[in-house]
Motif scaffolding. Structure first.
Motif, PDB file in Angstrom:
ATOM      1  N   TRP A 159      -9.265  -4.807 -25.291  1.00  0.00           N
ATOM      2  CA  TRP A 159      -8.948  -5.595 -26.476  1.00  0.00           C
ATOM      3  C   TRP A 159     -10.325  -5.428 -27.079  1.00  0.00           C
ATOM      4  CZ3 TRP A 159      -4.928  -7.576 -28.236  1.00  0.00           C
ATOM      5  CH2 TRP A 159      -4.068  -7.896 -27.679  1.00  0.00           C
ATOM      6  N   ASP A 163      -9.101 -13.430 -27.072  1.00  0.00           N
ATOM      7  CA  ASP A 163      -7.951 -14.260 -27.232  1.00  0.00           C
ATOM      8  C   ASP A 163      -8.273 -15.347 -28.104  1.00  0.00           C
ATOM      9  OD1 ASP A 163      -5.307 -14.913 -26.847  1.00  0.00           O
ATOM     10  OD2 ASP A 163      -6.105 -16.126 -25.193  1.00  0.00           O
ATOM     11  N   GLN A 196      -3.295 -13.178 -27.353  1.00  0.00           N
ATOM     12  CA  GLN A 196      -2.965 -11.787 -26.195  1.00  0.00           C
ATOM     13  C   GLN A 196      -1.893 -12.047 -25.478  1.00  0.00           C
ATOM     14  OE1 GLN A 196      -6.727 -11.078 -24.420  1.00  0.00           O
ATOM     15  NE2 GLN A 196      -7.802 -10.479 -26.328  1.00  0.00           N
ATOM     16  N   ALA A 222       1.122  -8.449 -28.664  1.00  0.00           N
ATOM     17  CA  ALA A 222       0.070  -9.686 -29.013  1.00  0.00           C
ATOM     18  C   ALA A 222       1.031 -10.241 -30.331  1.00  0.00           C
ATOM     19  CB  ALA A 222      -1.335  -8.950 -29.768  1.00  0.00           C
TER      20      ALA A 222
END
Length: 693
Positions: A159, A163, A196, A222
Motif C-alpha cells: 500500500w 487505511d 483497504q 479497496a
C-alpha cells in the motif's frame, strides 16, 4: 503612436468581446439509412467561451459530446448547450422519418412513453415515501482492465496510502503484481477516504480460486468513501432511477392477497396439482377439449420463452445475484394468482354444440360481475381485456417472438442474415399448420414441444451447475448477500427486490389472465381442479427455469458482465462450459418462440371472437391476420411498435385483477367444496374407474 496602439487594442478587445457574446448553435440533422433508430444530430457551436457542455434529452449521449447518435426518427430531441460563462442556447431537432418502418416507429414512440408512464409510474416516489434515485456512497478500486473469465493472479504488493487516508483523484495508492511478476501502480479513481479491503502481500484475485469467480466484486481490493453520497447518472447527466413500478406493485399485491385469501394454496395444493397434471383425475367424459396436462403445456408454452433466457440475464446484470431470491419469492406468490384466474376461467366458460370452448377473463369478467349486479363494470372490463389481448397477441405474442428468434438464430447461423422475410414465411407456414387445427392441434403440439425443449434446457443448466458444483457455496452466499445487503449502486435492497419481482411477474404472467383462456378448455367437471393444475405454471416458469438460468450465470461468473444483451449473456455463460451449446440454445429460443406464438394465437383468437363473433369465419380471418404479422415481425425492425404491444400484455392485468379481487370469495367457497369432495373420494379417479372394470 501610443494613442494609436491603445485604440487598436481597444477595438480588438471589443471585437473579441462581441464575438464571444455571439453565442449560437447550429445542427446538421441526417438520416443515414432506412434502419430505425439510427438518426444523427451533429452540432456546430460558434461564439461563447469554450469548453461547452451539451445536455441532450437522449440519455445515452454524454455531456461532452456535440454529436448525438441512435436517435428515433420522427421524434423531437432537445439539447441545451452551455458555455464556460454559463450562457445557454436551447435547440430542438427532429430527424425526418423516410421509410414506412421509421414512420411507424416514430409514431408509436410517444404511445410507448405514455403507456410506460402508467405501467411504470412509481406511487411511492410520487408520495415522497421512496427516493428512486440511485446513489453511490463509494467508489470501488479493482484490478485494472479486469473482466469475467480473465485468467491471472493478482497480488497486492504494498500500500502507498494508509487505511482511512484522505486521497485525491489520481493519487498513487497501491502496487499490484500479476502472475508474471509485472508490477502496476494503482491510482485513486475518486476523492474521499481510502478503505483497504485487502492486506498488503495478500492475493486480490486468483482465477483458479472458484470463490473468486462466483463472488460478486472479488477483484476489488479497496474502496474510496465519498464525503457525501453521489448521484449515479446517465451519460447525459440525468440521474439513474430504480422506481417501484405500479404494475409490479399491482401484480405482487394481487398475488400476495390471493395467497392469503386461499390459505396458501400455492403450498398445500402442490401435491394434488402434480396428481392432476399426471392424469390421475382425467375423466374422458368430462366437458372440454383437452386434458389437464395439455392445457398446462399450452399455457406454459405461452409463458416460458425469451424472458426466461434474455430477461433473467438482464435482471441478474442489473440487480446482481440477489435478484434471483426475489424472483423465486414472486414466482411462489404468483402460483396463487394463477389458481384463482384459471378456476374462474373454467367456471364461466361457454361450450358450443360443436364442442368449441370459449372461456377466459372475457367470460368471467362479464358474466361473473353481472351475477353480482355489476353488469356495466363487467362489460367494460371484459371489453378492455379483449382489446388488449388482441393487441398483445399480434405484438408481444407474435411479432416480438418472431423478431427476437430470428435475431438469435441469425447470430449463430450467419447464412440467415438478411433473410428475415423468408424466415418469417417458413415460420408462418409452421405456425399456420398448427393453429388452423384449433386448440386440439395446438395442445397436441405444445404437449410434445414443451416437455422436450424444457428438458433440454433444464438438463443443460444442471450440467453447467454440476460441472461447477464446487461453486455452490459461494453462489448461494452471493444470492443471499445480494438479496439482503446489496450495495447502494444496485439500488439497495428495495432496488434488487423490485428487479427480481419485476422479472418474475413479467415472465410468468400470473395475474395477466392469458393462461385462463387455455385452461378453460380442459376436460373437467370441477373448476378448481384446473386452478390446481395452473398453479404449476409459475413454479415451472419462474422457480425452475428462471432460477436455473440465473444459477448458470452466477456459477459461471457471467453475472458480473455489464452492457451485453440478455440472450447473448446467457448464451456465453452456457458456451463457456459447453462449447457447442449456444447453437442448441439458438434452436431452443426458436422453439420457445414458436410455442409461444401458437399459444398466443389461441389467446388472441378467443379475445377476437369475443369482440367480433364466434363464427368459424371470424376465427379464420384472425388466423390469417396472425400469420401475416409473423412475417412482418421476422422481416422488419419495428422498435416501439413491439415495445407497445409487449406492454399490452402487462396492461391486461388491470381489468383482470380487479375482477379477481371481486370474485375471490366465490373461488374460496368453490375451493372449500372441492377439497371436501377430494377428501371423501367423490372425485373421478382413473385408477379407481379402471379397477372397477
Amino acid at each position: 503612436m501610443k494613442k494609436y496602439l491603445y485604440f487598436l487594442f481597444l477595438s480588438i478587445s471589443i471585437s473579441f468581446s462581441s464575438f464571444a457574446q455571439d453565442f449560437d448553435v447550429e445542427g446538421k440533422v441526417y438520416n443515414p439509412s432506412t434502419t430505425i433508430n439510427d438518426g444523427v444530430v451533429d452540432l456546430k457551436v460558434t461564439g461563447g467561451v469554450a469548453p461547452y457542455s451539451y445536455k441532450w434529452s437522449n440519455e445515452n449521449t454524454p455531456l461532452t459530446s456535440k454529436k448525438s447518435t441512435g436517435l428515433v426518427e420522427g421524434v423531437p430531441y432537445t439539447v441545451v448547450v452551455t458555455d464556460s460563462d454559463g450562457k445557454t442556447v436551447t435547440k430542438v431537432f427532429t430527424v425526418e422519418a423516410d421509410a414506412i418502418t421509421e414512420i411507424f416507429n416514430g409514431t408509436m414512440t410517444p404511445a410507448v412513453n405514455a403507456l410506460g408512464s402508467v405501467l411504470f409510474w412509481d406511487p411511492f416516489a410520487a408520495l415522497g415515501l421512496y427516493d428512486p434515485v440511485v446513489y453511490s456512497d463509494l467508489k470501488k478500486v479493482g484490478v485494472p482492465d479486469w473482466y469475467p473469465g480473465l485468467e491471472d493472479k493478482f497480488t497486492l504488493k504494498k500500500w502507498l496510502k494508509s487505511d482511512g487516508a484522505k486521497v485525491e483523484k489520481g493519487d498513487d495508492i497501491a502496487v499490484l503484481v500479476n502472475n508474471a511478476g509485472e508490477e502496476q501502480t494503482i491510482k485513486a479513481n475518486a476523492k474521499g477516504s481510502l478503505k483497504q479491503l485487502t492486506a498488503g502481500g495478500s492475493v486480490v484475485y486468483n482465477s483458479e480460486n472458484q470463490k473468486h469467480i462466483i463472488e460478486q466484486g472479488a477483484h476489488f481490493f479497496a474502496e474510496i468513501n465519498y464525503d457525501n453520497p453521489v448521484v449515479v447518472t446517465h451519460p447525459n447527466g440525468d440521474p439513474v432511477t430504480k422506481p417501484i413500478s405500479f404494475i409490479v406493485i399491482w401484480l405482487v399485491l394481487g398475488a400476495t392477497f390471493f395467497t392469503i385469501r386461499m390459505g396458501f394454496i400455492n403450498i398445500r395444493g402442490f401435491g394434488h396439482a402434480i396428481d392432476l397434471a399426471k392424469g390421475k383425475y382425467d375423466n374422458p367424459d368430462a366437458p372440454g377439449q383437452v386434458t389437464h396436462f395439455q392445457a398446462l403445456a399450452t399455457a406454459v408454452s405461452g409463458t416460458v420463452g425469451l424472458g426466461n433466457i434474455a430477461g433473467v440475464a438482464v435482471a441478474v446484470s442489473l440487480g446482481g445475484a440477489g435478484a434471483t431470491f426475489w424472483m423465486i419469492v414472486c414466482g411462489l406468490l404468483g402460483m396463487s394468482s394463477k389458481f384463482v384466474e384459471c378456476t374462474l376461467g373454467v367456471k364461466y366458460r361457454d361450450i358450443l354444440p360443436d364442442g368449441r370452448v370459449f372461456g377466459g377473463p372475457m367470460n368471467y369478467l362479464r358474466y361473473g360481475l353481472e351475477k353480482r349486479n355489476m353488469k356495466g363494470l363487467g362489460k367494460v372490463l371484459a371489453g378492455l381485456f379483449a382489446v388488449l389481448a388482441v393487441g398483445a397477441s399480434f405484438g408481444g405474442g407474435n411479432m416480438f417472438q418472431a423478431n427476437q428468434s430470428f435475431e438469435q438464430l441469425a447470430g449463430q447461423f450467419p447464412v440467415l442474415e438478411g433473410n428475415g422475410f423468408w424466415f418469417g414465411i417458413v415460420t408462418a407456414i409452421l405456425v399456420g399448420v398448427v393453429i388452423i387445427g384449433g386448440i386440439n392441434s395446438i395442445a397436441n403440439v405444445t404437449g410434445k414441444i414443451v416437455p422436450v425443449m424444457a428438458s433440454i434446457y433444464i438438463v443443460a443448466a444442471l450440467a453447467v451447475i454440476i460441472m461447477n458444483i464446487e461453486n455452490i457455496g459461494p453462489a448461494f452466499s452471493a444470492i443471499y448477500d445480494g438479496a439482503f445487503s446489496p450495495s447502494a449502486l444496485r439500488g439497495g435492497i428495495i432496488g434488487v427486490l423490485v428487479i427480481g419481482f419485476q422479472r418474475a411477474a413479467f415472465s410468468n404472467e400470473a395475474g395477466v389472465g392469458s393462461a385462463a383462456i387455455a385452461h378453460s378448455t380442459a376436460k373437467t367437471n370441477h373448476a378448481p381442479s384446473e386452478g390446481f393444475v395452473a398453479l404449476l405454471e409459475p413454479f415451472i416458469d419462474t422457480v425452475v427455469v428462471c432460477t436455473l438460468t440465473a444459477l448458470v450465470l452466477i456459477f459461471t461468473g457471467m453475472h458480473e458482465v455489464e452492457g451485453m444483451a440478455g440472450a447473448q449473456l446467457t448464451s456465453d455463460a452456457f458456451g463457456s462450459q459447453i462449447s457447442w451449446f449456444p447453437y442448441v440454445l439458438a434452436l431452443a429460443v426458436f422453439l420457445f418462440a414458436f410455442s409461444t406464438m401458437i399459444s398466443w394465437s389461441y389467446y388472441g383468437m378467443r379475445a377476437w371472437t369475443y369482440l367480433f363473433g364466434k363464427s368459424k369465419r371470424t376465427e379464420f380471418i384472425y388466423k390469417m391476420f396472425f400469420l401475416v404479422f409473423v412475417v412482418i415481425g421476422a422481416s422488419v425492425s419495428l422498435g416501439a411498435v413491439l415495445d407497445f404491444s409487449d406492454m399490452m400484455i402487462l396492461a391486461m392485468s388491470f381489468p383482470n385483477i380487479i375482477g379477481l379481487y371481486i370474485m375471490s370469495g366465490e373461488v374460496k367457497k368453490d375451493l372449500k367444496e372441492y377439497l371436501i369432495k377430494l377428501k371423501s373420494n367423490q372425485l373421478f379417479r382413473r385408477q379407481r374407474e379402471e379397477a372397477a372394470k
